[in-house]
Scaffold this motif. Structure first.
Motif, PDB file in Angstrom:
ATOM      1  N   ARG A   1      24.196  40.723 -66.868  1.00 26.32           N
ATOM      2  CA  ARG A   1      24.441  41.552 -68.052  1.00 26.32           C
ATOM      3  C   ARG A   1      24.382  43.048 -67.739  1.00 26.32           C
ATOM      4  O   ARG A   1      24.921  43.854 -68.483  1.00 26.32           O
ATOM      5  N   THR A   2      23.721  43.421 -66.631  1.00 29.66           N
ATOM      6  CA  THR A   2      23.710  44.827 -66.214  1.00 29.66           C
ATOM      7  C   THR A   2      24.691  45.078 -65.074  1.00 29.66           C
ATOM      8  O   THR A   2      24.681  46.150 -64.472  1.00 29.66           O
ATOM      9  N   GLU A   3      25.539  44.082 -64.803  1.00 32.51           N
ATOM     10  CA  GLU A   3      26.539  44.176 -63.734  1.00 32.51           C
ATOM     11  C   GLU A   3      25.902  44.561 -62.402  1.00 32.51           C
ATOM     12  O   GLU A   3      26.435  45.358 -61.632  1.00 32.51           O
ATOM     13  N   GLY A   4      24.731  43.979 -62.158  1.00 34.39           N
ATOM     14  CA  GLY A   4      24.060  44.157 -60.885  1.00 34.39           C
ATOM     15  C   GLY A   4      23.239  45.417 -60.749  1.00 34.39           C
ATOM     16  O   GLY A   4      22.637  45.652 -59.698  1.00 34.39           O
ATOM     17  N   GLU A   5      23.149  46.228 -61.804  1.00 35.32           N
ATOM     18  CA  GLU A   5      22.351  47.454 -61.719  1.00 35.32           C
ATOM     19  C   GLU A   5      20.860  47.156 -61.663  1.00 35.32           C
ATOM     20  O   GLU A   5      20.086  47.939 -61.121  1.00 35.32           O
ATOM     21  N   GLN A   6      20.447  46.049 -62.277  1.00 34.19           N
ATOM     22  CA  GLN A   6      19.062  45.600 -62.194  1.00 34.19           C
ATOM     23  C   GLN A   6      19.047  44.186 -61.634  1.00 34.19           C
ATOM     24  O   GLN A   6      19.818  43.327 -62.066  1.00 34.19           O
ATOM     25  N   TYR A   7      18.157  43.955 -60.676  1.00 32.59           N
ATOM     26  CA  TYR A   7      18.056  42.625 -60.093  1.00 32.59           C
ATOM     27  C   TYR A   7      17.435  41.628 -61.064  1.00 32.59           C
ATOM     28  O   TYR A   7      17.599  40.411 -60.910  1.00 32.59           O
ATOM     29  N   GLY A   8      16.675  42.126 -62.040  1.00 32.50           N
ATOM     30  CA  GLY A   8      16.003  41.216 -62.940  1.00 32.50           C
ATOM     31  C   GLY A   8      14.715  40.685 -62.350  1.00 32.50           C
ATOM     32  O   GLY A   8      14.094  41.310 -61.491  1.00 32.50           O
ATOM     33  N   ARG A   9      14.324  39.497 -62.783  1.00 32.42           N
ATOM     34  CA  ARG A   9      12.976  38.997 -62.522  1.00 32.42           C
ATOM     35  C   ARG A   9      12.895  37.897 -61.467  1.00 32.42           C
ATOM     36  O   ARG A   9      11.832  37.329 -61.235  1.00 32.42           O
ATOM     37  N   ASP A  10      14.008  37.596 -60.823  1.00 31.50           N
ATOM     38  CA  ASP A  10      13.984  36.541 -59.811  1.00 31.50           C
ATOM     39  C   ASP A  10      12.983  36.831 -58.699  1.00 31.50           C
ATOM     40  O   ASP A  10      12.364  35.918 -58.142  1.00 31.50           O
ATOM     41  N   GLY A  11      12.811  38.101 -58.365  1.00 27.74           N
ATOM     42  CA  GLY A  11      11.966  38.464 -57.225  1.00 27.74           C
ATOM     43  C   GLY A  11      10.510  38.102 -57.366  1.00 27.74           C
ATOM     44  O   GLY A  11       9.799  37.955 -56.355  1.00 27.74           O
ATOM     45  N   CYS A  12      10.024  37.942 -58.608  1.00 29.75           N
ATOM     46  CA  CYS A  12       8.634  37.523 -58.807  1.00 29.75           C
ATOM     47  C   CYS A  12       8.536  36.036 -59.124  1.00 29.75           C
ATOM     48  O   CYS A  12       7.442  35.532 -59.407  1.00 29.75           O
ATOM     49  N   ARG A  13       9.662  35.337 -59.072  1.00 27.34           N
ATOM     50  CA  ARG A  13       9.699  33.920 -59.446  1.00 27.34           C
ATOM     51  C   ARG A  13      10.043  33.005 -58.267  1.00 27.34           C
ATOM     52  O   ARG A  13      10.271  31.808 -58.456  1.00 27.34           O
ATOM     53  N   VAL A  14      10.096  33.546 -57.081  1.00 29.56           N
ATOM     54  CA  VAL A  14      10.426  32.742 -55.899  1.00 29.56           C
ATOM     55  C   VAL A  14       9.347  31.676 -55.701  1.00 29.56           C
ATOM     56  O   VAL A  14       8.154  31.950 -55.821  1.00 29.56           O
ATOM     57  N   PRO A  15       9.734  30.417 -55.432  1.00 33.34           N
ATOM     58  CA  PRO A  15       8.754  29.332 -55.291  1.00 33.34           C
ATOM     59  C   PRO A  15       7.636  29.637 -54.304  1.00 33.34           C
ATOM     60  O   PRO A  15       7.843  30.264 -53.263  1.00 33.34           O
ATOM     61  N   LEU A  16       6.452  29.150 -54.655  1.00 40.20           N
ATOM     62  CA  LEU A  16       5.226  29.469 -53.920  1.00 40.20           C
ATOM     63  C   LEU A  16       5.175  28.810 -52.551  1.00 40.20           C
ATOM     64  O   LEU A  16       5.690  27.705 -52.354  1.00 40.20           O
ATOM     65  N   PRO A  17       4.491  29.458 -51.609  1.00 43.31           N
ATOM     66  CA  PRO A  17       4.243  28.844 -50.299  1.00 43.31           C
ATOM     67  C   PRO A  17       2.869  28.171 -50.260  1.00 43.31           C
ATOM     68  O   PRO A  17       1.844  28.824 -50.454  1.00 43.31           O
ATOM     69  N   TRP A  18       2.849  26.889 -49.983  1.00 42.78           N
ATOM     70  CA  TRP A  18       1.590  26.144 -49.896  1.00 42.78           C
ATOM     71  C   TRP A  18       1.190  25.837 -48.459  1.00 42.78           C
ATOM     72  O   TRP A  18      -0.004  25.784 -48.139  1.00 42.78           O
ATOM     73  N   ALA A  19       2.179  25.606 -47.595  1.00 49.61           N
ATOM     74  CA  ALA A  19       1.894  25.220 -46.207  1.00 49.61           C
ATOM     75  C   ALA A  19       2.829  25.975 -45.275  1.00 49.61           C
ATOM     76  O   ALA A  19       4.055  25.939 -45.434  1.00 49.61           O
ATOM     77  N   SER A  20       2.278  26.639 -44.284  1.00 50.99           N
ATOM     78  CA  SER A  20       3.047  27.576 -43.471  1.00 50.99           C
ATOM     79  C   SER A  20       4.117  26.902 -42.624  1.00 50.99           C
ATOM     80  O   SER A  20       5.164  27.496 -42.351  1.00 50.99           O
ATOM     81  N   ASP A  21       3.873  25.666 -42.192  1.00 43.48           N
ATOM     82  CA  ASP A  21       4.789  25.018 -41.264  1.00 43.48           C
ATOM     83  C   ASP A  21       5.598  23.893 -41.890  1.00 43.48           C
ATOM     84  O   ASP A  21       6.300  23.170 -41.184  1.00 43.48           O
TER      85      ASP A  21
ATOM     86  N   PHE B   1      18.466  42.334 -72.339  1.00 45.45           N
ATOM     87  CA  PHE B   1      19.042  41.984 -71.044  1.00 45.45           C
ATOM     88  C   PHE B   1      20.282  42.816 -70.722  1.00 45.45           C
ATOM     89  O   PHE B   1      20.971  42.547 -69.754  1.00 45.45           O
ATOM     90  N   GLY B   2      20.561  43.829 -71.531  1.00 40.09           N
ATOM     91  CA  GLY B   2      21.728  44.664 -71.311  1.00 40.09           C
ATOM     92  C   GLY B   2      22.867  44.308 -72.251  1.00 40.09           C
ATOM     93  O   GLY B   2      23.055  43.150 -72.632  1.00 40.09           O
ATOM     94  N   GLY B   3      23.641  45.316 -72.652  1.00 41.09           N
ATOM     95  CA  GLY B   3      24.755  45.107 -73.560  1.00 41.09           C
ATOM     96  C   GLY B   3      24.296  45.021 -75.009  1.00 41.09           C
ATOM     97  O   GLY B   3      23.119  45.194 -75.327  1.00 41.09           O
ATOM     98  N   PRO B   4      25.210  44.723 -75.926  1.00 43.92           N
ATOM     99  CA  PRO B   4      24.853  44.639 -77.343  1.00 43.92           C
ATOM    100  C   PRO B   4      24.099  43.355 -77.672  1.00 43.92           C
ATOM    101  O   PRO B   4      24.180  42.372 -76.930  1.00 43.92           O
ATOM    102  N   ALA B   5      23.378  43.386 -78.789  1.00 44.08           N
ATOM    103  CA  ALA B   5      22.592  42.222 -79.225  1.00 44.08           C
ATOM    104  C   ALA B   5      23.370  41.327 -80.175  1.00 44.08           C
ATOM    105  O   ALA B   5      22.772  40.498 -80.868  1.00 44.08           O
ATOM    106  N   TRP B   6      24.674  41.487 -80.213  1.00 47.38           N
ATOM    107  CA  TRP B   6      25.506  40.699 -81.132  1.00 47.38           C
ATOM    108  C   TRP B   6      26.679  40.075 -80.382  1.00 47.38           C
ATOM    109  O   TRP B   6      27.259  40.707 -79.490  1.00 47.38           O
TER     110      TRP B   6
END
Length: 556
Positions: free
Chosen positions: A422-442, A171-176
């Motif tokens: 952990r990347t100080e905003g250089e990578q957005y990470g994985r939120d973009g594929c985790r946005v809650p699903l749309p079931w009903a349009s209205d 996730f960026g930075g050291p592993a310790w």
């Protein structure tokens, strides 16, 4: 000072299977279509903006309509949720965010009643820093049994001020991270290959091994059908925790694919084989070459290991991946498991139109502009038909059946993936594929829940892509998936054999699987379409022409 050494590799020698169960080739998991549910984002039953187990249960009919064989649940265990549940504080209970053990039991019953199996995500590489074991380790002295469950080490340099080695966090930075001891002085360091809130277990410790045997049996006794094993390649670290040599590939790093993992998974296999119902163990492992990864799925180890279709939109490259996968896994009697998207990867409706350099580890503010959605969707639909036409098991990540794109414009203050911080905003990470699903349009939150609350903001395009808009629409991505899954089953493509067809341009993948011919045009120019009956097409086709970014299934 720790020295750099070459990482040990698997020898490739196949020991005699230790499992007493006779081998078969008709197990359900060999050819199944498995749907990944990320619980936080699938369906919210109580209106708090976070998906939950009752919400999943309420939507099982939709999954049954899709035609899937099994549901894979990302972690729903007790967790402080610093990494979306992959930081587990109690492996034998349900986090209150998601419900209760009774809710899990109900979900399992309802899924089984619909003929669907349920696989749980298990996280054995690390726990949460709030796990009682780690809290006890922090309170205990160096060298204590409590600390021996994790990887605590003295630091290097003057007064131990430098980490024990040069390993990086994913996730960026050291592993310790260095701890403050009970007397208030800086003390030992602990290893975390991921976030600092995710300390790695020490799998040389028998107490750790026995604890996970108990965890497996707890869920198997409740009726779970198997486990997807998170970070399956990293449980065992090279003896002495040597520095990583950055001149060699990460697949040979001293924290990846060590031979000791085979002993652990033979032990787990013996446990699973003691239960009826063809329970399954699936490795999340991206180790290369594939011949090395296949060693994990030998007859007495795990049943399956993922193989990805994340590569460039390039026919020769993908043909090579398919050939190598089928060859490597069939050599040990294991099926291939095709994964085109998951909760860690930029969604395919966006990813396939971007340079490799900005994926799969998330977009960022320096990424190039994303092409318009209608220009990117055709490749995603074509990849779906490729994935579902291959021999072996196929995985569908939630929302791919709706053609959802990556959500890149989440406000910084709403982002929750630790990669972003952990990347100080250089990578957005994985939120973009985790946005809650749309079931009903209205509906509020596009039907994700009974209120407008949503733990990540949903984009306006969700209204256009909601499931109710796509249901029963002949040209929708949902209908394409439903038709493909049904045809895959009726034509037994998952249990078939692949034969490449000659005479097609290099930018066209062309093969036969049983009585089905599959063609995918990955080039920028149209290609000839043979005469015959078209069973399914990812985009409109002309009588004798296969358009770019289009896949077709034909009767062979």
């Amino acid at each position: 000072m720790t020295t750099t050494v070459e990482t040990a590799q698997d020898s490739g020698e196949l020991p005699a299977p230790t499992s007493a169960r006779p081998r078969r080739h008709d197990e359900w998991w060999r050819s199944a279509v498995i749907y990944q549910v990320y619980p936080r984002s699938f369906a919210d039953a109580d209106g708090d903006g976070i998906g939950d187990l009752p919400g999943i249960t309420s939507r099982l009919d939709a999954l049954q309509e899709l035609g899937i064989d099994a549901v894979w649940l990302s972690p729903f265990f007790t967790s402080p949720q610093r990494d979306g549940g992959y930081d587990v504080a109690d492996y034998r209970d349900v986090d209150p965010l998601f419900g209760t053990l009774a809710d899990f039991d109900e979900l399992l019953r309802e899924a089984h009643a619909r003929g669907m199996r349920v696989i749980a995500d298990i996280v054995p590489n690390h726990s949460s820093s709030e796990h009682p074991w780690f809290q006890a380790a922090l309170a205990a002295a160096p060298g204590s049994p409590e600390r021996a469950r994790y990887l605590f080490r003295e630091g290097r340099g003057v007064d131990g001020t430098e980490p024990p080695n040069n390993w990086p966090s994913h996730f960026g930075g050291p592993a310790w991270t260095r701890v403050i001891e009970a007397d208030g002085t800086p003390g030992e360091w602990y290893l975390h290959l991921f976030d600092s809130s995710q300390p790695d277990f020490d799998w040389t410790n028998e107490e750790v091994r026995e604890e996970f045997r108990r965890i497996l049996r707890f869920w198997l006794d409740r009726g779970i059908d198997g486990f997807r094993i998170d970070v399956a390649s990293s449980l065992v670290k090279a003896e002495g925790l040597p520095d990583r040599d950055y001149a060699i590939d990460e697949d040979l790093a001293p924290y990846t694919g060590q031979p000791g993992v085979h002993e652990i998974y033979r032990d787990w296999r013996s446990i699973v084989d003691g239960y009826d119902g063809d329970r399954v163990l699936v490795a999340e492992s991206w180790i290369k070459p594939l011949t090395r990864r296949a060693l994990w799925v030998r007859p007495d180890e795990l049943h399956k290991a993922f193989n990805d279709l994340f590569d460039d939109w390039d026919a020769p490259k993908l043909r090579g991946i398919i050939d190598d996968t089928l060859s490597a896994f069939s050599a040990v009697g294991a099926p291939s498991s095709w994964v085109a998207s998951n909760h860690d990867i930029v969604r395919q409706a966006t990813r396939l139109s971007l340079p490799r350099a900005v994926r799969p580890n998330g977009l960022g503010p320096s990424s190039i502009g994303i092409p318009p959605y209608d220009d990117t969707l055709p490749r995603a639909r074509a990849l779906a038909l490729l994935t579902l036409s291959l021999p072996g098991a196929a995985y569908i990540y939630q929302g791919e059946e709706l053609g959802l794109p990556e959500v890149a414009d989440i406000p910084d203050e709403a982002r929750q993936d630790p990669t972003f911080a952990r990347t100080e905003g250089e990578q957005y990470g994985r939120d973009g594929c985790r946005v809650p699903l749309p079931w009903a349009s209205d509906a509020p939150s596009y039907g994700f829940g009974p209120s407008a609350a949503s733990w990540l903001p949903q984009p306006a395009i969700w209204g256009r892509l909601a499931r109710d808009r796509q249901q029963n629409a002949a040209d929708s991505t949902l209908t394409l998936y439903q038709d493909a899954v049904a045809l895959r089953r009726s034509r037994t493509l998952g249990a078939g054999d692949l034969e490449w067809l000659p005479g097609h341009p290099s930018h066209v993948l062309a093969f036969r699987n049983g009585n089905t011919t599959v063609l995918i045009n990955m080039g920028s120019e149209p290609a000839p379409l043979p005469a015959g009956e078209v069973l399914l097409a990812s985009s409109p086709t002309q009588t004798d022409t296969l358009l770019p970014d289009t896949a077709v299934w034909m009767h062979a």
